[in-house]
Design a protein around this motif. Structure first.
Motif, PDB file in Angstrom:
ATOM      1  N   GLN A  55      49.611  47.402  44.514  1.00 36.57           N
ATOM      2  CA  GLN A  55      49.183  48.535  43.694  1.00 36.57           C
ATOM      3  C   GLN A  55      50.335  49.517  43.456  1.00 36.57           C
ATOM      4  O   GLN A  55      50.518  50.022  42.338  1.00 36.57           O
ATOM      5  CB  GLN A  55      47.999  49.257  44.366  1.00 36.57           C
ATOM      6  N   ARG A  65      42.545  45.767  39.013  1.00 36.49           N
ATOM      7  CA  ARG A  65      42.465  46.423  40.315  1.00 36.49           C
ATOM      8  C   ARG A  65      42.742  45.474  41.474  1.00 36.49           C
ATOM      9  O   ARG A  65      43.315  45.870  42.481  1.00 36.49           O
ATOM     10  CB  ARG A  65      41.068  47.034  40.497  1.00 36.49           C
ATOM     11  N   PRO A  71      46.965  43.231  40.672  1.00 30.71           N
ATOM     12  CA  PRO A  71      47.848  44.067  39.852  1.00 30.71           C
ATOM     13  C   PRO A  71      49.161  43.394  39.456  1.00 30.71           C
ATOM     14  O   PRO A  71      49.730  43.724  38.422  1.00 30.71           O
ATOM     15  CB  PRO A  71      48.104  45.297  40.740  1.00 30.71           C
ATOM     16  N   VAL A 108      42.669  52.516  45.223  1.00 34.02           N
ATOM     17  CA  VAL A 108      41.899  51.966  44.109  1.00 34.02           C
ATOM     18  C   VAL A 108      40.427  52.055  44.484  1.00 34.02           C
ATOM     19  O   VAL A 108      40.045  51.753  45.616  1.00 34.02           O
ATOM     20  CB  VAL A 108      42.283  50.492  43.823  1.00 34.02           C
TER      21      VAL A 108
END
Length: 513
Positions: free
Chosen positions: A72, A229, A232, A155
């Motif tokens: 992320q 999500r 990524p 997230v």
């Protein structure tokens, strides 16, 4: 000095280089986490140097604790780098102040003005460094760490998604069962998960409606958002454009196989050269409206192929059906290529929950919200506690992760395995599951793919060859029964004599009746 155009651009270049360094550090951190069990193990193994990484909060805690966090962070840094580069490229276009400053420095203008500008800036630099300075000058590493603190790996997921482990398609399922022409009793949630991307099994009139188009659009948007999500670094939304383009080319090719529009120079010539049914089928293959008169069909098909030849997005943005088919191709790509493993995990999770009681569901939810630290498990195993599950007879595990009682295993016949070739060599444990699967969506759908409509005659038939032979047998039997029915018709003459149809017709033609 920061107000000078060149200095502004230099600082922007420095910011881009800082982000690139952070991306490199994030990739190294991701590799470490992939090869280690936890951040705690990494810290114990590497000693005090483990906390000297780039991604550390002001209180000394790690910003990145898992490989998912690293992905992320890297994704956000890549997006930041792209935005900074785009902004930097824009500042070089049509900036008169920058051009004027470069001319002054290089001496293209007045040489005396260039020298005076040089000494003026030198004096400004000297004056800025005179006197006492209480400001602390930060090193490159400190600036990098400060920039790393602004990146968050957090997230948000819904409770059903369980931190990205499963898909949450309840909203899409609700929209689907509320479509006109769909029976809610047939498509429960587990059946929907197994068949929602098998679009060919849906009625054509359902797929042609605007509300179905809205349902497909919402489903595709959710799958894209979930993949962003959860994956990524592995999912790029740009790939969907390629999938859409291939689907569009396939539709045009299917239409051209029916009608070669390129050999006609006008809609009138196309109407005369092709049958109305061929024009209708070609429009249908392209996902366009295929109603109207033959002249209207020819004009619609000619315009669509003209747009394709001019490179204006293939057959254009006309046709709700075409737009729906293109989105269906994208949904199929997402479910079969990108999220196939997660979709399978979601099915298994839903099936498991259907077999649990309320108390067992609550225990499972508590276990998910309060995960056991793997380091604690290692400490317990080191202290001599036995963690190995003894399961020599391969008995299925219950909700608690332990084998179910053996008497229950034998009672339900789970020691017997049944394989079904029609379902793709899927193995079913126990006669109950095996018998029940013949009426489930997977088996009936695969029978349709073989050209067979499910009926009681195919119950307990699992081999593809047997299914095809049985289907051919019943087709022949049905034809012979129809012939026999025609022969068994009885006719009576004026004297009361009874004949079958063939004898009666022969006697009547000979004038003997």
């Amino acid at each position: 000095m920061s107000s000078y155009p060149l200095e502004i651009r230099r600082s922007q270049y420095e910011e881009v280089e800082r982000v690139l360094r952070l991306i490199g550090s994030g990739l190294k951190e991701h590799e470490k986490l992939e090869n280690s069990k936890s951040a705690k193990n990494r810290a114990l193994g590497e000693g005090a140097d483990a906390k000297q990484g780039m991604f550390v909060n002001a209180d000394g805690s790690d910003i990145i604790t898992t490989a998912d966090d690293a992905e992320q962070v890297i994704r956000r840094l890549v997006e930041t780098a792209f935005s900074k580069v785009e902004r930097l490229k824009g500042t070089f276009e049509d900036d008169p102040l920058l051009k004027s400053e470069i001319d002054d420095i290089t001496g293209k203008g007045d040489p005396e003005k260039s020298m005076s500008l040089f000494y003026e800036r030198l004096k400004a630099i000297q004056s800025s460094h005179m006197g006492e300075h209480t400001e602390e000058v930060m090193t490159t590493g400190q600036l990098d760490r400060q920039a790393a603190m602004s990146v968050s790996p957090e997230v948000s997921f819904s409770g059903e998604e369980a931190h990205g482990k499963y898909l949450d398609l309840h909203e899409s399922h609700t929209k689907f069962i509320n479509l006109q022409g769909i029976d809610p009793e047939v498509y429960d949630y587990i059946t929907f998960l197994q068949n929602f991307y098998a679009f060919g099994s849906l009625p054509e009139d359902v797929r042609r409606r605007p509300d179905y188009n809205g349902y497909i659009r919402g489903l595709l948007d959710y799958l894209i958002d979930f993949a962003d999500r959860v994956l990524p670094l592995k999912f790029a939304e740009d790939k969907l454009d390629g999938v859409r383009k291939k689907a569009e080319e396939k539709m045009i090719k299917a239409s051209e196989d029916l009608v070669d529009v390129s050999k006609y120079d006008s809609p009138q010539a196309l109407e005369k050269g092709e049958s109305p049914d061929a024009l209708k089928q070609a429009l249908k293959k392209m996902g366009l409206k295929f109603g109207g008169t033959p002249a209207q069909r020819a004009e619609r098909l000619f315009k669509a192929h003209k747009k394709s030849a001019n490179g204006t997005n293939g057959i254009g943005n006309v046709g709700l059906r075409r737009d729906t088919e293109l989105m269906e191709a994208q949904v199929k790509y997402m479910t079969e290529d990108v999220l196939a493993d997660l979709l399978q995990s979601t099915r298994m999770n839903v099936e498991k929950k259907l077999a649990l009681s309320y108390e067992e569901l609550e225990q499972e939810r508590y276990a998910e919200e309060n995960p056991v630290n793997p380091d604690d498990d290692e400490d317990a195993s080191d202290s001599g506690e036995e963690k190995t599950i003894h399961n020599p007879k391969d008995v299925p595990l219950g909700w608690d992760g332990k084998p179910i009682p053996y008497w229950l295993y034998k009672l339900h016949g789970l020691n017997h395995e049944f394989r079904c070739e029609v379902c793709g060599d899927v193995t079913y444990r126990g006669p109950r599951n095996f018998e029940r699967h013949f009426t489930e969506a997977r088996h009936t759908h695969n029978l349709k793919m073989l050209g067979v409509q499910y009926s009681r005659y195919y119950y307990m038939v699992t081999q593809i060859d047997d299914v095809l032979k049985l289907a051919q047998k019943y087709r022949n039997l049905s034809a012979s029964q129809q012939n026999r029915t025609a022969d068994d018709e009885e006719f009576e003459d004026a004297e009361g004599n009874v004949f079958n149809r063939k004898t009666y017709e022969d006697l009547r033609r000979q004038g003997l009746l």
